[in-house]
Design a protein around this motif. Structure first.
Motif: not given
Lengths: 380, 380
Positions: B260-262, B282-284
């Motif tokens: 999960v990006p941030g 990448l997981v949203e």
């Protein structure tokens, strides 16, 4: 008609560029068909309509351009306001733009171009940026400008303005590509920013100086933003942001595409995340950008005399640069490098290891080394 | 010694598992060499030392285990506390764990296992999570639990606890894999959470129930977390977080890795961004997870009777499920599908298009369709 002050070629190119409804693709097709702007403007309506996409309406406008469009007056107006008018045969026309398949036929430019502008990176994003996005655009622009990149953007509110400001605050160069004419700065509150940009870079537009901002001009303008750069960084973008059009142009033009991630609960990071899922490089720091950029198509000579063949060189310290300059595209022995740099051999060996890690040189044997000629190994 | 209440095989496996200094890799090597736990325990010190990595100290401990380790007492203690003790030959030993190269020889388990636990996903991350990370872990865990995944994590503070809670709040199942023994819940404030997990899933550990938390046990424990799952999602992780060890185990075990990006200015998103740069997905949203997971190694029968061959099926509505169930691994005509589902042909055709987009079926001709047997096309 009085004898023109300007070369016929320039006048005709400007006249053709001013015909409403003739976009870059039409113009390109017309030039391929007829050979020159003069020949296009001299063609009959029937001849013009033989080009795909040119209907009777546009053909009539082109045929009437000699009577109806006062190109000399436009050139005089540009001169009065210190705006250069370049055709793609002009020597100071950006070399990078010549490589794209639909370069602007005429480029209006205000400011002073510099050779190092070929080492440019685009930083774009949403007009409705968050504080987070603004901060990242400024930080990346400042960092990249500091190591020697010219920052290209679109003078829009939000991310674009932050990118220009970041470059200027770092004492770097920046280019703004406008969708409107250079005498119609949009948005109006960026008048002062535009003046600062012209003093430390350039303003550019492919439309005549008095043209008002047309919403259709902006997506088209985006191809120039990416075309001027070796890569484009999207900082914040919603799912249908214009910045994604710039990213698509960048892909099509063979430029690298980068995106800055953000919180997954921010609507304005969705476009960036989608780009990353589709293969754009995730950017946290300027190192992530420099590491991805392979050798440049042609070397760039920086104002301080440095010759840059690959952006990663910009992060090198003095000794690393010295050793790199001593290594050529033909394999050379470590002893020769050491002699050339007047450095002890152990120092050369350790420095070569650093350069190797940055994909700038390659060992061809235990004792021979050569410049790397392809980009960095991809992470997967 | 009194006649044991337990099978000799189990007693010997537990005894071997209790020898201090014999980790999963040593045990695996010993079992390969000697054939069974009983044979390992009966071997001489010299014989034991012929196995690589087994020195005189560990060999002496193994040789003394029959005298010094009261495996029956451990089994009685486990039984008293409702803890199941499984060896890998046990039928209810997790099938997914058998596939990894260093499965736990003995697994202590509290709670009730379910067949659908094979459709598990690991959600892990830093103990020092931000509010952002906690919210994302809870949201993803709840969403994935809701569609039918069992959520696996490590009961640690921060992301782990948020993942377990998210699953429980969604009414789903969750498994906590501990680094300590099941009678030594760590951290102590998660005692209540551990009870809730045991009531709606399982607690698991490969160390004996009274073992205290040893810091070395946690990285080793992580291989069980990823081993139990079809993929691992890292939610927040600093550059050297233990969650990155779980991701590495997941890669080595052939599991999918998600991150999960941030915000790039959050230290706790750096590990996630590095994973994405190295190829993690990448997981949203949970859709990003389901879209990436190809067909399962073996079909899973859900408690509600659904047979799941590929996680993307979990997002299907009733009609889509109906049509999918009518399509087999052998090509079948649309007419047959329509007849089987008692649906009009136009409805079947449009539903097949949806299933095709989700990579669940494949048209072999205009009129024939078959189950897809490979994962989704990768985005690049």
């Amino acid at each position: 008609m009085a004898e023109s002050l300007y070369a016929n070629e320039l006048v005709d190119a400007v006249r053709l560029a001013l015909v409403s409804g003739v976009g870059p693709r039409h113009r390109q097709d017309l030039l391929v068909q007829f050979g020159s702007a003069a020949a296009v403007l001299a063609a009959s309506s029937a001849e013009l309509q033989s080009v795909s996409g040119i209907g009777p309406k546009i053909a009539a406008r082109i045929a009437a351009a000699h009577q109806e469009i006062d190109a000399e007056a436009e050139l005089a107006l540009a001169a009065e306001h210190g705006i250069d008018v370049l055709t793609d045969s002009d020597e100071s026309y950006p070399r990078t733009l010549r490589q794209i398949h639909d370069p602007p036929g005429v480029l209006f430019r205000k400011g002073t171009p510099a050779a190092e502008d070929e080492l440019a990176i685009a930083i774009v994003g949403t007009r409705h940026a968050t504080r987070y996005g603004i901060a990242q655009a400024e930080r990346l622009a400042a960092g990249l400008a500091h190591v020697g990149f010219t920052i290209v953007s679109g003078l829009a509110r939000g991310i674009d303005a932050a990118a220009h400001r970041g470059a200027l605050e770092a004492g770097g160069r920046t280019i703004a590509v406008l969708g409107s004419g250079l005498l119609n700065i949009y948005p109006p509150e960026h008048d002062g920013l535009a003046r600062d940009i012209a003093a430390n870079g350039c303003l550019m537009s492919e439309v005549a100086p008095r043209m008002v901002p047309l919403s259709g001009a902006f997506p088209q303008r985006n191809r120039i933003i990416s075309g001027l750069a070796v890569g484009a960084i999207v900082v914040e973008a919603a799912s249908r942001s214009g910045a994604l059009i710039t990213a698509r142009h960048a892909y099509e033009q063979g430029r690298e595409v980068f995106a800055v991630p953000g919180p997954v609960d921010s609507r304005l990071s969705r476009g960036c995340h989608a780009l990353i899922q589709d293969g754009a490089k995730l950017v946290e720091t300027i190192d992530d950008v420099l590491a991805e950029l392979g050798p440049l198509a042609e070397n760039i000579t920086h104002e301080d005399g440095r010759i840059v063949a690959q952006p990663a060189e910009l992060l090198l310290n003095e000794i690393e640069q010295q050793v790199l300059q001593a290594i050529d595209c033909v394999p050379v022995s470590m002893d020769t490098v050491a002699a050339g740099c007047r450095l002890p051999i152990h120092r050369v060996l350790s420095t070569v290891s650093v350069l190797e890690m940055r994909h700038l040189v390659r060992r061809v044997s235990g004792t021979q080394v050569v410049r790397a000629t392809s980009g960095p190994a991809k992470p997967r």
